[in-house]
Design an enzyme around this catalytic site. Structure first.
Site, PDB file in Angstrom:
ATOM      1  N   PHE A   1       0.807  -1.220   0.000  1.00  0.00           N
ATOM      2  CA  PHE A   1       0.000   0.000   0.000  1.00  0.00           C
ATOM      3  C   PHE A   1       0.838   1.267   0.000  1.00  0.00           C
ATOM      4  CE2 PHE A   1       0.838  -0.666   4.526  1.00  0.00           C
ATOM      5  CZ  PHE A   1       1.165   0.612   4.949  1.00  0.00           C
TER       6      PHE A   1
ATOM      7  N   GLU B   1      -4.944  -4.462  -1.249  1.00  0.00           N
ATOM      8  CA  GLU B   1      -6.385  -4.231  -1.156  1.00  0.00           C
ATOM      9  C   GLU B   1      -6.699  -2.895  -0.491  1.00  0.00           C
ATOM     10  OE1 GLU B   1      -5.215  -7.093   2.216  1.00  0.00           O
ATOM     11  OE2 GLU B   1      -4.591  -6.587   0.175  1.00  0.00           O
TER      12      GLU B   1
ATOM     13  N   SER C   1       5.736  -6.819   3.915  1.00  0.00           N
ATOM     14  CA  SER C   1       6.267  -7.027   5.259  1.00  0.00           C
ATOM     15  C   SER C   1       7.163  -8.260   5.314  1.00  0.00           C
ATOM     16  CB  SER C   1       5.123  -7.180   6.259  1.00  0.00           C
ATOM     17  OG  SER C   1       4.417  -8.387   6.021  1.00  0.00           O
TER      18      SER C   1
ATOM     19  N   CYS D   1      10.074   1.439   3.350  1.00  0.00           N
ATOM     20  CA  CYS D   1      11.168   0.545   3.736  1.00  0.00           C
ATOM     21  C   CYS D   1      12.503   1.258   3.786  1.00  0.00           C
ATOM     22  CB  CYS D   1      11.240  -0.647   2.784  1.00  0.00           C
ATOM     23  SG  CYS D   1      11.731  -0.208   1.109  1.00  0.00           S
TER      24      CYS D   1
ATOM     25  N   GLU E   1      10.273  -3.440  13.108  1.00  0.00           N
ATOM     26  CA  GLU E   1       9.887  -2.451  12.105  1.00  0.00           C
ATOM     27  C   GLU E   1       8.518  -1.894  12.508  1.00  0.00           C
ATOM     28  OE1 GLU E   1       9.727  -1.970   7.294  1.00  0.00           O
ATOM     29  OE2 GLU E   1       8.811  -3.776   8.128  1.00  0.00           O
TER      30      GLU E   1
END
Length: 487
Positions: free
Chosen positions: A154, A181, A231, A286, A386
């Site tokens: 996303f 989504e 992820s 990231c 993270e």
């Protein structure tokens, strides 16, 4: 497709916009307001089957299409993206939440990826060597590999898909994309513009959904390779399941990027770069600066500067002028982030700027203000995990050696930066830091599309990274031809 008319997002299969056979839907929200802007289907493996079959059929002709024709379609596509730049940026802001300026920059990065793909034929050439023996010559030729599956996140709904499908189709493959989504609208618009550019039916397909779509791509025998960004747990799953099914896989995963600030650093420069890297895109990238390791002698100065700059940040709807920090993607992500802030306090870190207290956090939307912790240690969750949010941890160190040692203990190794005027320190950093993308006096060391992108350790699973020559290698296979020609 506009937000006003996109009540139910459709799949794009074989050049047609079709409804999923699934009746299950998930709401798509504007994270700045909490309003529902669309419904996206949670498609099934049957939908995936239809898309893969369409892509496989298209591959028969697309793989034989002259390389210059493929390039011309991509050049036209690039121009259409430029022509629709503002619309695309606004759409990113509406469904992702990042500021319009950042969304505008993301469109640029996507355009650059398409430009690279359009010129990729120069990298697709093979190699020949005559006279490897008397009358014998050998040559290597590149060919597309077939149907590629792409699974995208996303946080960069334009840039990451544009890492993948333009280069894949430039190499002669066909593509099935599963966008997040949470951000399906931008992907749909990309497909519309690709069709307008003249991309044949079935070359690019989109199947919206979640787990069933991912597994459908990973299990389908006609899907030859998987490109993934997301992820760490999902990346590891995709890599393991994809390779078990004999597919090529490149899976770009999580990060915990360290920025090292030495005594000789330009603190004004370092402060501006770190603030932008830590809090840009609400920390949902990231390449975000997650941890600052700073030498003790200048730590107080740097912390004071960082807090002062963070206090100037304008928080709000990304479509509003002057807003820098938009919302995180969903309410549960906001709650998760607040949980990490609570954890940092409980574990003994010094909270020097509390993003829970900003006015925007208490209104509509999924806002978390810029948060800064000092005196963080590697035993704390806020150092280890993270967080993917606007939370910055500061670790005080005695030397560059200690800073590198701490950074290298992280399970992640995506990016790392150093702020210094010392060439010797830069060399030591370059040679000893365990990370894939490095920066010197820059906050976000993300390379251009013609260089490989990704990291090491739990930040990447696979052998060939995204973009650059790695991307061409990933999306092609080789044939070696050895010939004897005697007089």
């Amino acid at each position: 497709m506009t937000v006003q008319t996109a009540q139910i997002v459709k799949n794009y299969i074989g050049g047609e916009w079709v409804e999923s056979i699934s009746t299950k839907m998930e709401a798509v929200y504007n994270p700045a307001t909490g309003e529902v802007i669309a419904q996206v289907p949670l498609s099934t493996k049957v939908d995936v089957e239809q898309a893969v079959l369409a892509a496989n059929e298209a591959f028969k002709s697309w793989s034989k299409t002259a390389v210059p024709r493929r390039a011309r379609i991509l050049f036209k596509y690039q121009q259409l993206l430029v022509d629709n730049w503002e619309e695309l940026a606004k759409l990113i802001t509406i469904e992702n939440g990042k500021s319009y300026n950042e969304a505008y920059g993301e469109v640029l990065r996507g355009i650059e990826c398409v430009e690279f793909a359009a010129g990729a034929p120069t990298l697709m050439m093979g190699k020949q060597l005559p006279d490897i023996a008397t009358g014998i010559e050998s040559g290597m030729y590149r060919y597309p590999i077939g149907v590629i599956g792409g699974i995208t996140p996303f946080n960069f709904p334009m840039m990451v898909p544009c890492w993948m499908f333009p280069l894949a189709i430039a190499c002669g493959n066909t593509f099935v994309l599963k966008p997040s989504e949470r951000t399906p609208l931008l992907a749909a618009r990309l497909a519309e513009l690709a069709e307008e550019a003249g991309l044949p039916k079935g070359v690019l397909n989109i199947v919206n959904g979640a787990h069933d779509v991912v597994n459908g791509l990973l299990e389908h025998k006609l899907v030859k390779a998987i490109s993934f960004v997301g992820s760490q747990p999902v990346a590891e799953y995709v890599y393991k399941k994809g390779t078990e099914n004999l597919k090529r896989v490149q899976a770009l995963a999580g990060a915990k990027n360290h920025s090292i600030v030495l005594n000789d650093a330009n603190l004004e420069l370092a402060t501006k770069q770190i603030i932008s890297a830590a809090f840009g895109s609400a920390g949902e990238r990231c390449m975000a600066a997650s941890v600052v390791t700073v030498e003790e002698e200048i730590a107080d100065q740097l912390v004071e500067r960082l807090v002062a700059e963070a206090n100037k940040i304008v928080i709000g709807n990304g479509l509003d002028e002057d807003v820098f920090l938009g919302p995180v993607i969903r309410d549960n992500h906001k709650e998760r982030t607040i949980g990490y802030i609570d954890s940092g306090v409980e574990q003994g870190a010094t909270l020097v700027r509390d993003g829970r207290e900003d006015t925007a956090v208490k209104g509509a939307g999924y806002f978390v203000g810029p948060t800064i912790f000092d005196h963080v240690t590697k035993e704390m969750k806020i150092w280890q995990d993270e967080i993917f949010a606007p939370v910055l941890s500061i670790v005080r160190v005695k030397s560059l050696d200690e800073a590198i040692e701490i950074a290298n203990e992280s399970r992640f190794a995506n990016g790392a930066c150093i702020y210094t005027d010392s060439g010797a320190s830069v060399r030591q950093f370059r040679e000893t830091i365990e990370s894939g993308m490095l920066g010197v006096n820059v906050g976000v060391p993300a390379p251009m599309a013609f260089f490989p992108f990704s990291g090491w350790k739990d930040s990447f699973y696979g052998d060939l990274h995204a973009n650059g020559t790695d991307g061409v290698e990933f999306y092609t296979r080789k044939k070696m031809l050895t010939s004897r020609w005697e007089k």
